[in-house]
Design an enzyme around this catalytic site. Sequence first.
Site, PDB file in Angstrom:
ATOM      1  N   PRO A 125     -22.786  43.772  47.522  1.00  0.00           N
ATOM      2  CA  PRO A 125     -21.176  44.736  47.930  1.00  0.00           C
ATOM      3  C   PRO A 125     -21.423  46.085  47.421  1.00  0.00           C
ATOM      4  CG  PRO A 125     -20.472  43.003  46.828  1.00  0.00           C
ATOM      5  CD  PRO A 125     -21.966  42.296  47.085  1.00  0.00           C
ATOM      6  N   ASN A 126     -20.824  46.780  47.587  1.00  0.00           N
ATOM      7  CA  ASN A 126     -20.999  48.725  46.952  1.00  0.00           C
ATOM      8  C   ASN A 126     -22.372  48.623  46.480  1.00  0.00           C
ATOM      9  OD1 ASN A 126     -18.074  48.109  47.677  1.00  0.00           O
ATOM     10  ND2 ASN A 126     -17.659  46.297  45.436  1.00  0.00           N
TER      11      ASN A 126
ATOM     12  N   ALA B 265     -20.718  42.039  42.454  1.00  0.00           N
ATOM     13  CA  ALA B 265     -19.922  40.882  42.412  1.00  0.00           C
ATOM     14  C   ALA B 265     -19.453  40.021  43.003  1.00  0.00           C
ATOM     15  CB  ALA B 265     -18.076  41.649  42.845  1.00  0.00           C
TER      16      ALA B 265
ATOM     17  N   ASN C 223     -29.797  41.468  43.054  1.00  0.00           N
ATOM     18  CA  ASN C 223     -28.495  42.177  42.585  1.00  0.00           C
ATOM     19  C   ASN C 223     -27.168  42.145  42.777  1.00  0.00           C
ATOM     20  OD1 ASN C 223     -26.782  43.105  41.514  1.00  0.00           O
ATOM     21  ND2 ASN C 223     -27.287  46.021  41.030  1.00  0.00           N
TER      22      ASN C 223
ATOM     23  N   HIS D 128     -28.513  42.941  36.809  1.00  0.00           N
ATOM     24  CA  HIS D 128     -27.646  44.671  37.009  1.00  0.00           C
ATOM     25  C   HIS D 128     -28.297  45.520  36.305  1.00  0.00           C
ATOM     26  CE1 HIS D 128     -25.543  41.215  37.851  1.00  0.00           C
ATOM     27  NE2 HIS D 128     -26.026  40.541  37.083  1.00  0.00           N
TER      28      HIS D 128
ATOM     29  N   TYR E 151     -22.865  53.265  36.583  1.00  0.00           N
ATOM     30  CA  TYR E 151     -24.192  53.037  37.272  1.00  0.00           C
ATOM     31  C   TYR E 151     -24.885  54.324  37.566  1.00  0.00           C
ATOM     32  CZ  TYR E 151     -21.286  49.016  38.438  1.00  0.00           C
ATOM     33  OH  TYR E 151     -20.106  47.976  38.202  1.00  0.00           O
TER      34      TYR E 151
ATOM     35  N   ARG F  68     -18.991  44.255  29.636  1.00  0.00           N
ATOM     36  CA  ARG F  68     -17.661  44.717  30.216  1.00  0.00           C
ATOM     37  C   ARG F  68     -17.181  43.304  30.229  1.00  0.00           C
ATOM     38  NH1 ARG F  68     -20.307  46.676  35.652  1.00  0.00           N
ATOM     39  NH2 ARG F  68     -18.321  47.425  36.147  1.00  0.00           N
TER      40      ARG F  68
ATOM     41  N   SER G  35     -25.869  47.726  34.848  1.00  0.00           N
ATOM     42  CA  SER G  35     -25.691  47.769  33.570  1.00  0.00           C
ATOM     43  C   SER G  35     -25.247  46.225  32.856  1.00  0.00           C
ATOM     44  CB  SER G  35     -23.058  47.429  34.387  1.00  0.00           C
ATOM     45  OG  SER G  35     -23.589  46.601  35.375  1.00  0.00           O
TER      46      SER G  35
ATOM     47  N   ARG H 110     -17.411  39.168  33.810  1.00  0.00           N
ATOM     48  CA  ARG H 110     -18.223  39.633  34.226  1.00  0.00           C
ATOM     49  C   ARG H 110     -19.952  38.762  33.624  1.00  0.00           C
ATOM     50  NH1 ARG H 110     -17.817  44.300  38.079  1.00  0.00           N
ATOM     51  NH2 ARG H 110     -16.052  45.360  37.405  1.00  0.00           N
TER      52      ARG H 110
ATOM     53  N   ARG I   1     -20.641  56.151  43.330  1.00  0.00           N
ATOM     54  CA  ARG I   1     -19.640  55.273  42.436  1.00  0.00           C
ATOM     55  C   ARG I   1     -19.397  54.834  41.342  1.00  0.00           C
ATOM     56  NH1 ARG I   1     -21.564  48.777  42.828  1.00  0.00           N
ATOM     57  NH2 ARG I   1     -19.240  48.429  41.817  1.00  0.00           N
TER      58      ARG I   1
ATOM     59  N   GLU J  15     -32.588  37.640  38.993  1.00  0.00           N
ATOM     60  CA  GLU J  15     -31.358  38.494  38.722  1.00  0.00           C
ATOM     61  C   GLU J  15     -30.825  39.736  37.543  1.00  0.00           C
ATOM     62  OE1 GLU J  15     -27.779  36.154  37.065  1.00  0.00           O
ATOM     63  OE2 GLU J  15     -26.545  37.521  36.870  1.00  0.00           O
TER      64      GLU J  15
HETATM   65  C1  DQA Z   1     -23.581  44.825  39.082  1.00  0.00           C
HETATM   66  C2  DQA Z   1     -22.702  44.247  38.305  1.00  0.00           C
HETATM   67  C3  DQA Z   1     -21.111  43.672  38.636  1.00  0.00           C
HETATM   68  O1  DQA Z   1     -20.609  42.987  37.653  1.00  0.00           O
HETATM   69  C4  DQA Z   1     -20.528  44.553  39.685  1.00  0.00           C
HETATM   70  O2  DQA Z   1     -19.420  43.996  40.311  1.00  0.00           O
HETATM   71  C5  DQA Z   1     -21.464  45.328  40.684  1.00  0.00           C
HETATM   72  C6  DQA Z   1     -23.038  45.487  40.288  1.00  0.00           C
HETATM   73  C7  DQA Z   1     -24.467  46.120  38.430  1.00  0.00           C
HETATM   74  O3  DQA Z   1     -25.253  45.748  38.432  1.00  0.00           O
HETATM   75  O4  DQA Z   1     -24.357  46.099  37.027  1.00  0.00           O
HETATM   76  O5  DQA Z   1     -20.736  45.587  41.899  1.00  0.00           O
HETATM   77  O6  DQA Z   1     -24.344  43.434  39.588  1.00  0.00           O
END
Ligand code: DQA
Length: 144
Positions: free
Chosen positions: A10-11, A76, A73, A99, A23, A106, A101, A110, A18, A97
Amino acid sequence: MKNIAVINGPNLNMLGRREKDIYGTVSLENIRKDLEGTFSGSCRLTFFQSNREGELVEIIQEQYGKVDGIIINAGAYTHTSVAIRDALLAVAVPFVEVHLSNIYAREEFRHRSTLADKAAGVICGFGPAGYEMAVQGLLKILSA
Ligand code: DQA
């Protein structure tokens, strides 16, 4: 040639727009293009993105018997989803996995991942380059 699915949660479709301070400014589409260009001679990459947990579970299930490894990835859902963890275990191929960030620098919520202890590796904090590192790492594991 190895087949690798690159699955985004998501996102991540909002990348480049965003929270740019966290990011960066590169879109997911550009991450895909760069990755496909970099690895065009060495593996087959298939990209997915969904904002829905159930759809992500289905996308992962569909990889059963089709791919040699998965890069994920989960956004959330990384921090909450037992369903995504179970789907990855059902497909039974190594996964990495990723990410963008550094999730450990953070908020505390997370710091926890439902996936990490089953992952072949975890890469975070390197922005889009983390996807490239993940493919390299996965290819290394798959060729061992
Ligand atoms: C993320 C880190 C997650 O905590 C966050 O919810 C994201 C992006 C990252 O790529 O840093 O949506 O996965």
